[in-house]
Motif scaffolding. Structure first.
Motif, PDB file in Angstrom:
ATOM      1  N   UNK A  73       6.718   6.450   3.792  1.00  0.00           N
ATOM      2  CA  UNK A  73       7.787   7.193   4.448  1.00  0.00           C
ATOM      3  C   UNK A  73       8.719   7.791   3.407  1.00  0.00           C
ATOM      4  N   UNK A  74       8.780   9.111   3.397  1.00  0.00           N
ATOM      5  CA  UNK A  74       9.727   9.803   2.531  1.00  0.00           C
ATOM      6  C   UNK A  74      10.724  10.510   3.438  1.00  0.00           C
ATOM      7  N   UNK A  75      12.003  10.240   3.233  1.00  0.00           N
ATOM      8  CA  UNK A  75      13.042  10.910   4.025  1.00  0.00           C
ATOM      9  C   UNK A  75      13.331  12.252   3.376  1.00  0.00           C
ATOM     10  N   UNK A 132       6.373   8.904  -3.903  1.00  0.00           N
ATOM     11  CA  UNK A 132       5.672   7.867  -3.133  1.00  0.00           C
ATOM     12  C   UNK A 132       5.431   6.635  -3.993  1.00  0.00           C
ATOM     13  N   UNK A 133       5.060   6.868  -5.228  1.00  0.00           N
ATOM     14  CA  UNK A 133       4.839   5.778  -6.178  1.00  0.00           C
ATOM     15  C   UNK A 133       6.157   5.041  -6.459  1.00  0.00           C
ATOM     16  N   UNK A 134       7.233   5.801  -6.640  1.00  0.00           N
ATOM     17  CA  UNK A 134       8.549   5.196  -6.906  1.00  0.00           C
ATOM     18  C   UNK A 134       8.971   4.309  -5.737  1.00  0.00           C
ATOM     19  N   UNK A 135       8.727   4.782  -4.518  1.00  0.00           N
ATOM     20  CA  UNK A 135       9.076   4.011  -3.318  1.00  0.00           C
ATOM     21  C   UNK A 135       8.262   2.717  -3.270  1.00  0.00           C
ATOM     22  N   UNK A 149       0.858  -1.185   0.000  1.00  0.00           N
ATOM     23  CA  UNK A 149       0.000   0.000   0.000  1.00  0.00           C
ATOM     24  C   UNK A 149       0.887   1.225   0.000  1.00  0.00           C
ATOM     25  N   UNK A 150       0.519   2.204  -0.801  1.00  0.00           N
ATOM     26  CA  UNK A 150       1.366   3.400  -0.861  1.00  0.00           C
ATOM     27  C   UNK A 150       0.529   4.662  -0.662  1.00  0.00           C
ATOM     28  N   UNK A 160      14.583   6.174  -3.140  1.00  0.00           N
ATOM     29  CA  UNK A 160      14.163   4.974  -3.876  1.00  0.00           C
ATOM     30  C   UNK A 160      15.124   3.815  -3.576  1.00  0.00           C
ATOM     31  N   UNK A 161      16.397   4.126  -3.405  1.00  0.00           N
ATOM     32  CA  UNK A 161      17.371   3.074  -3.044  1.00  0.00           C
ATOM     33  C   UNK A 161      17.063   2.518  -1.652  1.00  0.00           C
TER      34      UNK A 161
END
Ligand code: ADP
Ligand code: MG
Length: 253
Positions: free
Chosen positions: A89-91, A162-165, A83-84, A100-101
């Protein structure tokens, strides 16, 4: 087509409130299925139970025939049900690429310490994760901002990050809670095209909660409608648009 997800008699009670009441439906492999309904209908609660962020009060969720409800959210994500958006969580102090890494590590269970402190054992993984991160960044059209700090990004780019994560965890089923919220028409149409490509090019099954009805009707193979925690309808966009109970739920009260 055998279902990839089965939601079976799922109920969620919060004290006296029944947020989801005996909800059942199935999702086919590579399907794009939207869950719609008025505010407070129980859509986000349902997504949180599918991703195991919330326990079901009763009922169960099966992924490829095996029960996933009430496992840890991490275990469910590792199986590929991700689920996104709402609690992604975005740093903020990291760049797009670094974010993304880091997300790759969360699925791979590789050492995050290796990423932060550069241990030699982690270096091979690191190269693979970096290559994959760049592929995802390219896929989402974020190449130009790969080295921007997340804290500098406008809302639209944060959403794409968020999608990339989410993609970095290599999902089989992606749950998107209001992916078009706050987007203008052009941004929404771009995101609609992107979600289609996730399915068409990557074979990802997509469940989404969304209020933008034109976008929902355009993108969905099927739609499930919730109202006051009950499933009131299920069908193709054409069937849902013609459904009396659905029209009543949206126009009534
Ligand atoms: P939707 O996403 O369709 O707007 P939600 O699933 O967020 O609806 O909420 C459904 C109902 O459950 C609402 O009445 C909401 O107030 C309630 N609810 C959601 N989460 C909680 C919680 N953690 N504790 C108590 N009530 C909750
Ligand atoms: Mg919600």
């Amino acid at each position: 087509m055998s279902p990839i997800l089965q939601i079976r008699h799922v109920t969620k009670r919060f004290d006296g409130l029944v947020a989801n009441n005996d909800i059942s439906f199935e999702v086919g492999e590579r399907e794009i299925l939207s869950v719609i309904g008025p505010n407070g209908a129980g859509k986000s609660t349902l997504f949180k139970m599918i991703s195991s962020f919330l326990r079901t009060t009763s009922g169960e969720v099966l992924f490829r025939g095996a029960r996933i409800s009430n496992l840890s959210p991490h275990a469910v994500a590792r199986k590929g049900v991700v689920r996104t958006f709402q609690e992604t969580t975005i740093f903020r102090s990291m760049t797009v690429r670094e974010n993304v890494i880091v997300a790759h590590h969360l699925r791979a269970r590789a050492s995050l310490a290796g990423f932060f402190f550069g241990s030699s054992a982690a270096r091979a993984d690191e190269a693979a994760f970096a290559a994959s991160a760049d592929e995802i960044i390219g896929f989402l059209g974020l190449g130009a901002i790969a080295d921007e700090l997340a804290s500098n990004l406008p809302q639209g780019h944060l959403r794409a990050l968020g999608m990339a994560i989410g993609l970095a965890t290599n999902p089989t089923v992606l749950l998107l809670d209001e992916p078009f919220a706050g987007m203008n028409h052009d941004e929404t149409m771009r995101m609609v095209a992107l979600v289609r490509r996730l399915r068409d090019e990557r074979g990802i099954t997509v469940l989404l909660v969304e209020h933008d009805m034109p976008a929902v009707m355009k993108i969905s193979d099927r739609i499930v409608v919730l109202n006051f925690g009950e499933k009131i309808a299920e069908g193709t966009p054409a069937e849902i648009q013609a459904n009396e109970r659905v029209i009543e739920a949206y126009l009534g009260s």
